[in-house]
Design an enzyme around this catalytic site. Structure first.
Site, mmCIF file in Angstrom:
data_model
loop_
_atom_site.group_PDB
_atom_site.id
_atom_site.type_symbol
_atom_site.label_atom_id
_atom_site.label_comp_id
_atom_site.label_asym_id
_atom_site.label_seq_id
_atom_site.Cartn_x
_atom_site.Cartn_y
_atom_site.Cartn_z
ATOM 1 C CE1 TYR A 164 -3.220 3.011 0.798
ATOM 2 C CE2 TYR A 164 -1.624 3.526 2.520
ATOM 3 C CZ TYR A 164 -2.708 3.894 1.737
ATOM 4 O OH TYR A 164 -3.261 5.130 1.883
ATOM 5 C CG HIS A 194 1.172 15.431 1.034
ATOM 6 N ND1 HIS A 194 0.461 14.689 0.136
ATOM 7 C CD2 HIS A 194 1.078 14.773 2.229
ATOM 8 C CE1 HIS A 194 -0.057 13.625 0.747
ATOM 9 N NE2 HIS A 194 0.306 13.650 2.014
ATOM 10 C CG ASN A 339 5.232 11.785 8.884
ATOM 11 O OD1 ASN A 339 5.206 12.534 9.851
ATOM 12 N ND2 ASN A 339 4.368 10.817 8.717
ATOM 13 C CE1 TYR A 427 3.524 43.357 46.678
ATOM 14 C CE2 TYR A 427 1.815 42.400 45.288
ATOM 15 C CZ TYR A 427 2.280 42.771 46.539
ATOM 16 O OH TYR A 427 1.519 42.548 47.643
ATOM 17 N NE ARG A 430 8.043 44.284 48.039
ATOM 18 C CZ ARG A 430 6.879 44.224 48.672
ATOM 19 N NH1 ARG A 430 6.620 43.214 49.489
ATOM 20 N NH2 ARG A 430 5.960 45.148 48.493
ATOM 21 C CG PHE A 476 3.427 10.796 12.978
ATOM 22 C CD1 PHE A 476 2.237 11.333 13.422
ATOM 23 C CD2 PHE A 476 3.479 9.435 12.695
ATOM 24 C CE1 PHE A 476 1.104 10.547 13.585
ATOM 25 C CE2 PHE A 476 2.346 8.645 12.842
ATOM 26 C CZ PHE A 476 1.156 9.196 13.287
ATOM 27 C CD GLU A 561 -3.110 12.890 9.247
ATOM 28 O OE1 GLU A 561 -3.396 14.102 9.308
ATOM 29 O OE2 GLU A 561 -2.338 12.422 8.406
#
Length: 686
Positions: A164, A194, A339, A427, A430, A476, A561
């Site tokens: 695949y 991509h 990736n 503050y 300090r 990943f 995902e």
């Protein structure tokens, strides 16, 4: 024979020049002749001789005189842009190199090298690689591991298995077997599809970091990359041939797919590339100009796990086959190019390095403000901090003592208010050890995660050559750096938040006993009024940016995902927060130095006087109103270059050396238990 690459409208043209005494005018006409040659209508140009144009360098956009000879003004393989009169500049041409910093403008090819082995790179080393200070070499042991991993994958491919994403299509097309003759096209198509990012490109420095980090991860030898491809990536890095990588488009799982695909696309000779020689140009011409060839992808040199979508009603035999392949075969080749968490991590490395630099300089700036506001060092007494011994808090208190101890560094300003009647400081002065301290501790926490991530294999699947198998996992996923960088933004923001309040105290005469907005003739002059507003605006913007991106997750890739880190945005906004912190502290440093002008002729401690002198070397005192932005930017540059830290550090180191007994060991991370004795009570609050 010299050759030049000329951009005319929508095309890049290679123009050889046999006679180096030829003029720029000749080069322009020759480029136009080649441009119109294959155009049905001559590209709309009726008469070449009458066409008026200008020629400029792609890098820097310097105009070239038509009568100059090419030998005088151009180098071999230079890139130039030809703009025809009446044309607007072609949208295909990027005229100003977005994101190019002063470092890039002054780029010089480095002579030194860093040897990458996949295990020992640090955030500091990565940032220096991004700054162009080093070239890359590959360790011999890394080469051996890369070869072993690749041999395992080649064996799998030679067996002609139906795999695949390797010998089949992706997702819905998983049942479509791809002929061996088209496996290369299969891998290249995945990179192209991509490459779907948007937005401005990363700066050359950040793209250089991205490429260097990807090389480092591949050098671990668990990705299935071929040594030939890895060497080609190193050659591109060393020539500073950098792909156009849009900053937006990653969800941080599975890895930074879109940015890394754009990175790979340029290396394939497609899309855009930048180099110091060419500026932005077509990738194939940039590579060619540097004597490089586009990489040629082999099976499994791109991410296949990403495209494995869940499909329904698949034959049980095919499901079984795919399951076996996923567990035992696929991880051998993995997502060798596209990736991993390298964009999150490379930007995170810059963010944490800059955060560390500004955090320690914030202590120096706050100490100077405390002097101007006539504060006390009693709050920094080592006994106080030993009762709450957080490493960062203790270290910040020690730095304040190092800079303000009147026994070690006499201060005329401190002596002037020794017997005043106030009891304690606000503050914002300090509590600097407590507020700055947690920022320091958070930075150290994030630094540890980033340095671990830099040297981690974040591909999927993983190739284990010694076991003769590949294993799919989830390295990943970008949750680690995403969460860490969200923490970083929240912690570092507080340095600006408390700084802005100190700026208010400096500018407010009821709190500082100084002229309003630190300028004479108030009303006629506004002084630091709007500079304080700028600081307030930046702090307010940071409040929104500090909302953690990693608390969000959107399911992608048809629910394959189904949980993502959103780490890309975490990294980008962390960088923006750090930059805002730097700018706010630059304003405070300017204001504190201006406050000293009203306390003269009194002098502060020696290290703080050195800091004052440094600021005055780039910014003169504020006598009357003037254009202020350049002053802020000049001091911001001092902080970016860590010059404030460089000036003060010798005094801090000397104080620590002289006050820490040699017989008592010092903690390597902080001075939590071994702090020197507190200074004599030198101020008003007795």
């Amino acid at each position: 024979m010299p050759r030049f690459t000329v951009h005319v409208r929508d095309e890049w043209l290679a123009v050889p020049c046999r006679d180096s005494s030829s003029t720029i005018r000749w080069l322009g006409h020759e480029a136009l002749k080649r441009y119109t040659k294959n155009k049905p209508d001559n590209g709309g140009i009726q008469a070449l001789k009458d066409t008026r144009f200008v020629v400029r360098r792609c890098q820097g956009l310097g105009l070239l005189d038509a009568d100059d000879t090419v030998d005088d003004v151009l180098d071999d393989n230079d890139f130039v842009e030809l703009v025809i009169e009446g044309d607007t500049m072609c949208p295909d041409f990027i005229p100003c190199a977005p994101g190019v910093s002063h470092l890039t403008a002054a780029y010089r090819e480095p002579e030194d090298h860093i040897c990458l082995d996949g295990n020992s790179l640090t955030s500091t080393g990565l940032v220096n690689l991004g700054r162009g200070l080093y070239k890359i070499t590959l360790a011999a042991e890394a080469e051996r591991k890369v070869v072993q991993s690749r041999e395992l994958l080649d064996t799998i491919v030679k067996e002609n298995r139906v795999v695949y994403g390797i010998t089949t299509g992706f997702g819905k097309f998983a049942r479509t077997v791809i002929p061996v003759s088209k496996l290369k096209e299969l891998q290249e198509n995945l990179v192209r599809s991509h490459s779907a990012g948007v937005g401005n490109p990363l700066s050359p420095e950040r793209t250089r970091m991205l490429l260097a980090l990807r090389i480092n991860v591949l050098a671990k030898g668990h990705s299935g990359i071929s040594l030939e491809t890895l060497h080609a990536m190193i050659q591109a890095f060393n020539a500073s041939c950098l792909s156009f990588v849009p900053e937006k488009g990653t969800v941080g799982a599975s890895g930074d797919l879109a940015p890394l695909s754009h990175l790979a696309l340029g290396l394939m000779g497609e899309g855009k590339m930048w180099s110091p020689k060419s500026g932005w140009a077509d990738a194939k011409y940039v590579l060619q100009a540097h004597g490089l060839k586009p990489i040629s992808l082999k099976p499994k040199e791109v991410n296949v796990e990403k495209r494995k979508l869940i499909f329904s009603r698949v034959l049980s035999e095919l499901r079984h086959t795919c399951r076996i392949i996923r567990q035992r075969v696929l991880s051998g080749q993995g997502l060798a190019l596209i990736n991993g968490t390298q964009m999150i991590t490379s930007l995170g490395a810059e963010a944490v390095e800059r955060a560390q630099a500004i955090a320690r300089q914030a202590d120096i700036i706050a100490a100077l403000t405390l002097e101007v506001l006539k504060g006390t060092t009693k709050a920094f007494d080592s006994d106080i901090h030993s009762l709450r011994p957080h490493p960062g808090q203790t270290e910040v208190a020690l730095r304040f003592r190092s800079l303000l101890d009147s026994d070690h560094h006499p201060s005329e300003i401190a002596e002037s208010h020794r017997f005043c009647d106030r009891v304690q400081d606000a503050y914002t002065m300090r509590c600097c050890p407590q507020v700055h301290g947690i920022a320091n501790d958070t930075i150290q926490f994030v630094l540890n995660i980033i340095n671990t991530e830099i040297n981690s294999a974040t591909d999927n699947p993983m190739v284990f050559a010694e076991r003769g198998e590949t294993i799919s996992g989830g390295n990943f996923h970008g949750e680690y750096p995403a969460k860490a960088l969200d923490f970083l933004a929240i912690a570092v923001h507080e340095l600006a938040s408390i700084s802005e309040r100190r700026i208010e105290r400096l500018c407010n005469p009821s709190l500082s006993e100084l002229p309003a907005f630190l300028v004479n003739e108030g009303g006629l002059n506004s002084g630091f009024m709007i500079a304080h507003c700028t600081a307030a605006a930046l702090v307010s913007e940071n409040k929104v940016l500090c909302h953690p991106s990693s608390v969000d997750s959107l399911s992608t890739s048809a629910a394959t995902e189904d949980h993502v880190s959103m780490g890309g945005w975490a990294a980008r906004k962390a960088l923006r927060v750090v930059e805002h912190v730097e700018q706010v502290l630059a304003i405070e440093l300017l204001a504190a130095c201006q406050g000293i002008e009203f306390l003269r002729p009194l002098r502060t401690t020696t290290p703080l006087e050195k800091v004052y002198d440094l600021v005055r070397s780039v910014v003169k005192p504020w006598i009357k109103d003037r254009f202020m932005s350049p002053d802020i930017e000049a001091v911001h540059r001092l902080l970016l270059d860590q010059k404030v830290w460089t000036v003060a550090k010798p005094y801090i180191d000397k104080y620590q050396t002289e006050y820490i007994p040699e017989s008592r060991p010092v903690s390597p991370t902080a001075f939590s238990l071994e702090s020197p004795p507190s200074p004599r009570k030198r101020c008003r609050h007795e």
